[in-house]
Design a protein around this motif. Sequence first.
Motif, PDB file in Angstrom:
ATOM      1  N   PRO A 194      37.317  41.725  56.500  1.00 15.66           N
ATOM      2  CA  PRO A 194      38.437  41.418  55.595  1.00 15.66           C
ATOM      3  C   PRO A 194      37.946  41.087  54.196  1.00 15.66           C
ATOM      4  O   PRO A 194      36.870  40.520  54.009  1.00 15.66           O
ATOM      5  N   ALA A 195      38.743  41.459  53.204  1.00 14.40           N
ATOM      6  CA  ALA A 195      38.390  41.190  51.812  1.00 14.40           C
ATOM      7  C   ALA A 195      38.861  39.788  51.460  1.00 14.40           C
ATOM      8  O   ALA A 195      39.920  39.594  50.860  1.00 14.40           O
ATOM      9  N   THR A 196      38.116  38.785  51.847  1.00 10.93           N
ATOM     10  CA  THR A 196      38.527  37.400  51.640  1.00 10.93           C
ATOM     11  C   THR A 196      38.311  36.985  50.189  1.00 10.93           C
ATOM     12  O   THR A 196      37.331  37.369  49.552  1.00 10.93           O
ATOM     13  N   GLY A 197      39.257  36.185  49.681  1.00 12.36           N
ATOM     14  CA  GLY A 197      39.159  35.705  48.307  1.00 12.36           C
ATOM     15  C   GLY A 197      39.699  36.683  47.288  1.00 12.36           C
ATOM     16  O   GLY A 197      39.788  36.350  46.105  1.00 12.36           O
ATOM     17  N   TYR A 198      40.043  37.866  47.706  1.00 12.75           N
ATOM     18  CA  TYR A 198      40.620  38.884  46.816  1.00 12.75           C
ATOM     19  C   TYR A 198      42.138  38.729  46.764  1.00 12.75           C
ATOM     20  O   TYR A 198      42.740  38.044  47.599  1.00 12.75           O
ATOM     21  N   PRO A 199      42.805  39.384  45.816  1.00  8.42           N
ATOM     22  CA  PRO A 199      44.274  39.380  45.806  1.00  8.42           C
ATOM     23  C   PRO A 199      44.828  39.967  47.098  1.00  8.42           C
ATOM     24  O   PRO A 199      44.174  40.789  47.760  1.00  8.42           O
ATOM     25  N   ALA A 200      46.014  39.567  47.458  1.00  8.57           N
ATOM     26  CA  ALA A 200      46.651  40.064  48.680  1.00  8.57           C
ATOM     27  C   ALA A 200      46.735  41.588  48.652  1.00  8.57           C
ATOM     28  O   ALA A 200      47.038  42.181  47.618  1.00  8.57           O
ATOM     29  N   GLY A 201      46.442  42.200  49.785  1.00  5.22           N
ATOM     30  CA  GLY A 201      46.515  43.652  49.894  1.00  5.22           C
ATOM     31  C   GLY A 201      45.211  44.362  49.588  1.00  5.22           C
ATOM     32  O   GLY A 201      45.132  45.590  49.697  1.00  5.22           O
ATOM     33  N   SER A 202      44.163  43.620  49.202  1.00  2.00           N
ATOM     34  CA  SER A 202      42.867  44.253  48.897  1.00  2.00           C
ATOM     35  C   SER A 202      42.158  44.624  50.189  1.00  2.00           C
ATOM     36  O   SER A 202      42.288  43.949  51.224  1.00  2.00           O
ATOM     37  N   VAL A 203      41.395  45.710  50.137  1.00  2.00           N
ATOM     38  CA  VAL A 203      40.614  46.152  51.294  1.00  2.00           C
ATOM     39  C   VAL A 203      39.225  46.560  50.834  1.00  2.00           C
ATOM     40  O   VAL A 203      39.026  46.980  49.700  1.00  2.00           O
ATOM     41  N   TYR A 204      38.275  46.389  51.738  1.00  2.00           N
ATOM     42  CA  TYR A 204      36.953  46.973  51.541  1.00  2.00           C
ATOM     43  C   TYR A 204      36.979  48.408  52.052  1.00  2.00           C
ATOM     44  O   TYR A 204      37.679  48.723  53.014  1.00  2.00           O
ATOM     45  N   PHE A 205      36.193  49.280  51.429  1.00  2.00           N
ATOM     46  CA  PHE A 205      36.123  50.662  51.894  1.00  2.00           C
ATOM     47  C   PHE A 205      34.704  51.179  51.698  1.00  2.00           C
ATOM     48  O   PHE A 205      33.891  50.593  50.972  1.00  2.00           O
ATOM     49  N   GLN A 206      34.429  52.265  52.362  1.00  2.00           N
ATOM     50  CA  GLN A 206      33.204  52.999  52.094  1.00  2.00           C
ATOM     51  C   GLN A 206      33.529  54.481  52.019  1.00  2.00           C
ATOM     52  O   GLN A 206      34.529  54.936  52.576  1.00  2.00           O
ATOM     53  N   ALA A 207      32.704  55.204  51.288  1.00  2.00           N
ATOM     54  CA  ALA A 207      32.957  56.632  51.097  1.00  2.00           C
ATOM     55  C   ALA A 207      31.644  57.377  51.073  1.00  2.00           C
ATOM     56  O   ALA A 207      30.624  56.866  50.577  1.00  2.00           O
ATOM     57  N   GLN A 208      31.673  58.571  51.605  1.00  2.00           N
ATOM     58  CA  GLN A 208      30.505  59.432  51.602  1.00  2.00           C
ATOM     59  C   GLN A 208      30.559  60.331  50.376  1.00  2.00           C
ATOM     60  O   GLN A 208      31.542  61.026  50.152  1.00  2.00           O
ATOM     61  N   THR A 209      29.508  60.323  49.563  1.00  2.00           N
ATOM     62  CA  THR A 209      29.419  61.158  48.380  1.00  2.00           C
ATOM     63  C   THR A 209      28.134  61.959  48.408  1.00  2.00           C
ATOM     64  O   THR A 209      27.269  61.745  49.271  1.00  2.00           O
ATOM     65  N   GLU A 210      27.997  62.869  47.452  1.00  2.00           N
ATOM     66  CA  GLU A 210      26.768  63.657  47.372  1.00  2.00           C
ATOM     67  C   GLU A 210      25.561  62.773  47.079  1.00  2.00           C
ATOM     68  O   GLU A 210      24.428  63.128  47.387  1.00  2.00           O
ATOM     69  N   GLN A 211      25.817  61.618  46.448  1.00  2.00           N
ATOM     70  CA  GLN A 211      24.727  60.710  46.126  1.00  2.00           C
ATOM     71  C   GLN A 211      24.467  59.687  47.228  1.00  2.00           C
ATOM     72  O   GLN A 211      23.614  58.825  47.086  1.00  2.00           O
ATOM     73  N   GLY A 212      25.197  59.783  48.336  1.00  2.00           N
ATOM     74  CA  GLY A 212      25.013  58.838  49.430  1.00  2.00           C
ATOM     75  C   GLY A 212      26.271  58.024  49.667  1.00  2.00           C
ATOM     76  O   GLY A 212      27.345  58.312  49.125  1.00  2.00           O
ATOM     77  N   THR A 213      26.154  56.977  50.470  1.00  2.00           N
ATOM     78  CA  THR A 213      27.288  56.139  50.825  1.00  2.00           C
ATOM     79  C   THR A 213      27.529  55.081  49.753  1.00  2.00           C
ATOM     80  O   THR A 213      26.596  54.399  49.316  1.00  2.00           O
TER      81      THR A 213
END
Length: 476
Positions: free
Chosen positions: A345-364
């Motif tokens: 969970p994205a604790t301490g962030y504004p309500a509705g915030s999420v952590y994410f990860q994404a795969q790119t050509e330069q890596g994760t």
Amino acid sequence: MPARLRVLSLVLLALTACVRNPATGKRMLSLVSQDEEISLGKQGALEVKQSIGLLDVPKVQEYVAAVGLPMARRSERPELPWTVQAVEDPVVNAFALPGGPVFVTRGLLTHLNSEAELASVLGHEIGHITARHSVEQLSQAQLAQVGLVVGSVLSEDFAKYGGLAAAGLQLLFLKYGRDDERQADELGFRYMLQAGYDVREAANVFVTLGRVGESAGGGLPSWLSTHPDPGERVQTARARAEQANVDFTRLKQRREEYLAMLQGMAYGEDPRQGFFQGSRFLHPGLRFQLTFPQDWKTANQTQAVLAVSPQEEALLGLATAGNVSPQEALKAFVTQQGIQVMDTPATGYPAGSVYFQAQTEQGTIRGATTFFTHAGATFQLLGYTTAAQLPAYDSAIRDTFNSFGELTDPAALAVQPARIELVKLEAPMTVREFHQKHPSTIPVEEVALINGVQPGDTLPAGHTVKRVTGGVKPAP
């Protein structure tokens, strides 16, 4: 189809796709029909209006159209749906899209000094369209996309755009070759002469563009690297004018009429569209403020405000998210290919915030995002870095997200852009003397630049001179 036959058929396609250029009479490669060309231009023009925006000054729009459209309609391609418009952009620039749309920026308009100079710029852009320069590039890109290499037809610059997938704003970044630029110069000269403009004014434009390119922070995007040397263009323009064999007394410059159109025009960046006070970003128009980390590099762009860490390994940004609810915008974001919402969970962030990860050509990459409404619009805050560096940057991302708030400072809310003001000289004076008597909020060197003169030049009595007033940002 066997590979050899497919390659042979593509070679035959390239050979049969050579048509006669309507402006030059020479043979050119064209895999794009005129209908497709017009469609691409309309799509690109729509994106220009949505992302950059047209200048909301009717008298200016009427003026640039009145100068450009007659030249376009007397060109070799009068049947195109021509448009000539000014965009709300302080950058010194002009550009054309396939099939008829021509744009000139507010930044360039403030640097020109006669209607003939404007005709030179618009004639050049019209020349790119009549000579189908972007069409030829797109045709080359189509061939590049399918892997065909025929002699020197292809350029690496084109391949990355993927042929007709380059529709829209990406067309703005297709670089014309220097031969195309020289050809557009020649065609523009022809069009402005046919329209009765003093072709000697074309050289002045190239002088100004060269000075803008040399000045610190001039804001001319890669102009010097993709165009012929400005000194060469000045000499060529002057030689072309000398060889025109015309009575210059019968040609029009319309300096006073042009300058009158500029009276009151915004100059430079419009602070009402956002400005920085140190690391704090204030947007009077939308009444919000946002604080980025100290020492990060910041930029206020048309579609987003961004900050990059000193090591250039993390990015923070705020952008509009379209005419959708925050929930819909978040769903669209996390359902993109390669993006995954993290369980933590994205604790301490504004309500509705999420952590994410994404795969790119330069890596994760990993980061956080949130969508929210403000002033009736949906916005996205986004921060990310490499997967390994997220713990190190998490607090900076979180603090930036939490800093978003209503702008209430009266001084910031009241800030206005700098504007062009005209002064008619009652007596001769140098530019420096003018700057002392009629101060501007820009340096004297810049005053000289926008007036097409040098700081030590003497201006005659009766001369109309531009100065820049206002636009001073509120003190931190």
